[in-house]
Design a protein around this motif. Sequence first.
Motif, PDB file in Angstrom:
ATOM      1  N   PHE A 395       0.869  -1.180   0.000  1.00 36.77           N
ATOM      2  CA  PHE A 395       0.000   0.000   0.000  1.00 36.77           C
ATOM      3  C   PHE A 395       0.903   1.225   0.000  1.00 36.77           C
ATOM      4  N   ALA A 396       0.640   2.162  -0.891  1.00 41.19           N
ATOM      5  CA  ALA A 396       1.480   3.361  -0.990  1.00 41.19           C
ATOM      6  C   ALA A 396       0.627   4.565  -1.332  1.00 41.19           C
ATOM      7  N   THR A 417      -0.974  -2.726  -4.607  1.00 42.83           N
ATOM      8  CA  THR A 417      -0.284  -3.607  -5.551  1.00 42.83           C
ATOM      9  C   THR A 417      -0.197  -5.006  -4.957  1.00 42.83           C
ATOM     10  N   PRO A 418      -1.102  -5.928  -5.334  1.00 43.82           N
ATOM     11  CA  PRO A 418      -1.046  -7.301  -4.807  1.00 43.82           C
ATOM     12  C   PRO A 418       0.256  -7.994  -5.205  1.00 43.82           C
ATOM     13  N   SER A 419       0.672  -8.946  -4.363  1.00 40.60           N
ATOM     14  CA  SER A 419       1.954  -9.627  -4.566  1.00 40.60           C
ATOM     15  C   SER A 419       1.888 -10.714  -5.633  1.00 40.60           C
ATOM     16  N   VAL A 447     -11.656  -2.643   3.399  1.00 35.22           N
ATOM     17  CA  VAL A 447     -11.233  -3.061   2.062  1.00 35.22           C
ATOM     18  C   VAL A 447     -10.585  -4.428   2.187  1.00 35.22           C
ATOM     19  N   ALA A 448     -11.090  -5.395   1.408  1.00 29.05           N
ATOM     20  CA  ALA A 448     -10.512  -6.741   1.389  1.00 29.05           C
ATOM     21  C   ALA A 448      -9.630  -6.882   0.163  1.00 29.05           C
ATOM     22  N   SER A 456      -4.967  -1.847  -7.937  1.00 32.85           N
ATOM     23  CA  SER A 456      -6.105  -0.941  -7.842  1.00 32.85           C
ATOM     24  C   SER A 456      -5.707   0.313  -7.077  1.00 32.85           C
ATOM     25  N   VAL A 457      -6.638   1.282  -7.043  1.00 33.19           N
ATOM     26  CA  VAL A 457      -6.416   2.536  -6.333  1.00 33.19           C
ATOM     27  C   VAL A 457      -7.625   2.804  -5.442  1.00 33.19           C
TER      28      VAL A 457
END
Length: 518
Positions: A395-396, A417-419, A447-448, A456-457
Amino acid sequence: METVLLGLAVGLAVGAVVGLVGAGGAIIAVPALVYVVGLEPNEAVPTSLIVVGLASVAGALPRLRRDVSWPLVLLIAIPGIPASWAGTAVGQLLDPDWLMLCFALVMILAGARMLASAGNGRPGARSAEQGGWGGLALRGIPVGLLVGFLTGMLGVGGGFLIIPALTLLLRVPMPRAIGTSLVIIAVNSASGFAAHLDGLSIDWTLALSFAAVAVAASLAAARLAHRLNEALVSRIFAAVIFTVAAGVLVQTVPHLLPGQAAAAPADPPAAGASLASSRLSFGERSLNVLVENHTSEDLVISAAQLESGAYSGPAPWTPADGDATTLRPGGRVALPVNLPEAACGERETDFDAHVRLTLGTGRELVLPAEDPYGTVAQAHGQDCLQQEVDAVASFALVPDLEVAADGRTAVVRIRVTPSGGSGSVRVRIDSTTLLSKAPERPWPREVAVEAADEASVIELQAVPARCDAHGLAEDKAGTRFPLEVEVAGARSGQLRLEPPPEFTAAVYGFVRSACSLR
């Protein structure tokens, strides 16, 4: 639960002894609560006073009408109060080992006299109670003074001393001596408990369950004692005394043997070290090592490092300008250290830490690091939580802040950004001291995120949380968004999103504009 069960077992033993022989409660209860149940002494003493006092009252109830000498209660209890103060003062002047040896010798003498009394089968002389108030005072008051002095000096309950005094010195029959002793112990326990009310620390669940069992056992034992002859009760009492005395001798005598003198006290350490963190330094993954000079000379520190099994390597400190730090006598300095990667795993983590100082002379000084606030454990928990979240997604904060045309609201964006691996995480985003949710556009409640999701954003419409020029000037964490995270099957807790400098500058500009601050 285990502590309560142990307390019940100890309460059963204490109550049985108190009800049967009218003594032995405190001297059994305190060691048992400390060494068996695991309480600290400052909790064990008042807990014991509650239990022994209530058990003594319960044991005395069946004996009140025929087995209590109220004149002796009065004559022994009242003089014993000032005498116990004097005994306490004397006891503080004696070496603890010699003090306990005196206690053991008194117990052995009392036990031997009780066995001799049991062998005779009767007191063998006229009871002091038959001589009227004058005779009782003449012999009872000295007994009260002696018992009070020895009780204060030896630091034990008076039952072991009261019963031998009543039976051997005042020739009181054993059943009556037991009942009288129980009343005196109850009075002393109430007085002692009152002295502990200031700063009282008690586990009331343990104390009350302990007391309930002790009271029941004391009542049962008191009824049983009426069916036993005096000689048998005397022998039981003597056996308890010898057992306690033997335990004291085993613990004390080795310390008094030649060659067993205590070693000379070690020289005080040259320095002390402790750990601290601030809200700002913690977010930057650094801790402050506080070093204090205990010597009368300057300590020149050229390098330092914090070492702990909770991390993969040492956390070093080096002078910012390359020069060593000089620590004056009695002075203290904060050395910031950057934490390496946390050692996270399923094994139990050791959070003990020490500080290794390199002095200007080239000598190394290794100091245990005091950590009163659990700084290492807290930092380690945050780092391991961050590792587990990163294994699912990162998360950024997006550096740009989109401000509405009217300048009253702005959109904060968080890039997810999922791994691409496995696992999931649930995230709840909270407000900061500078930004809060816009009333007309509430933030997502939760948020899941799955590791296999697409990037996503998350968009958050924000307004200034407050319009305070001073608060804005002193801000330390107003642009760090707190995330309440829960990793599936793992940890949960709070993380903070570290903002890029551009984002922080944009937020400050937005708050000034929206609040009309200069």
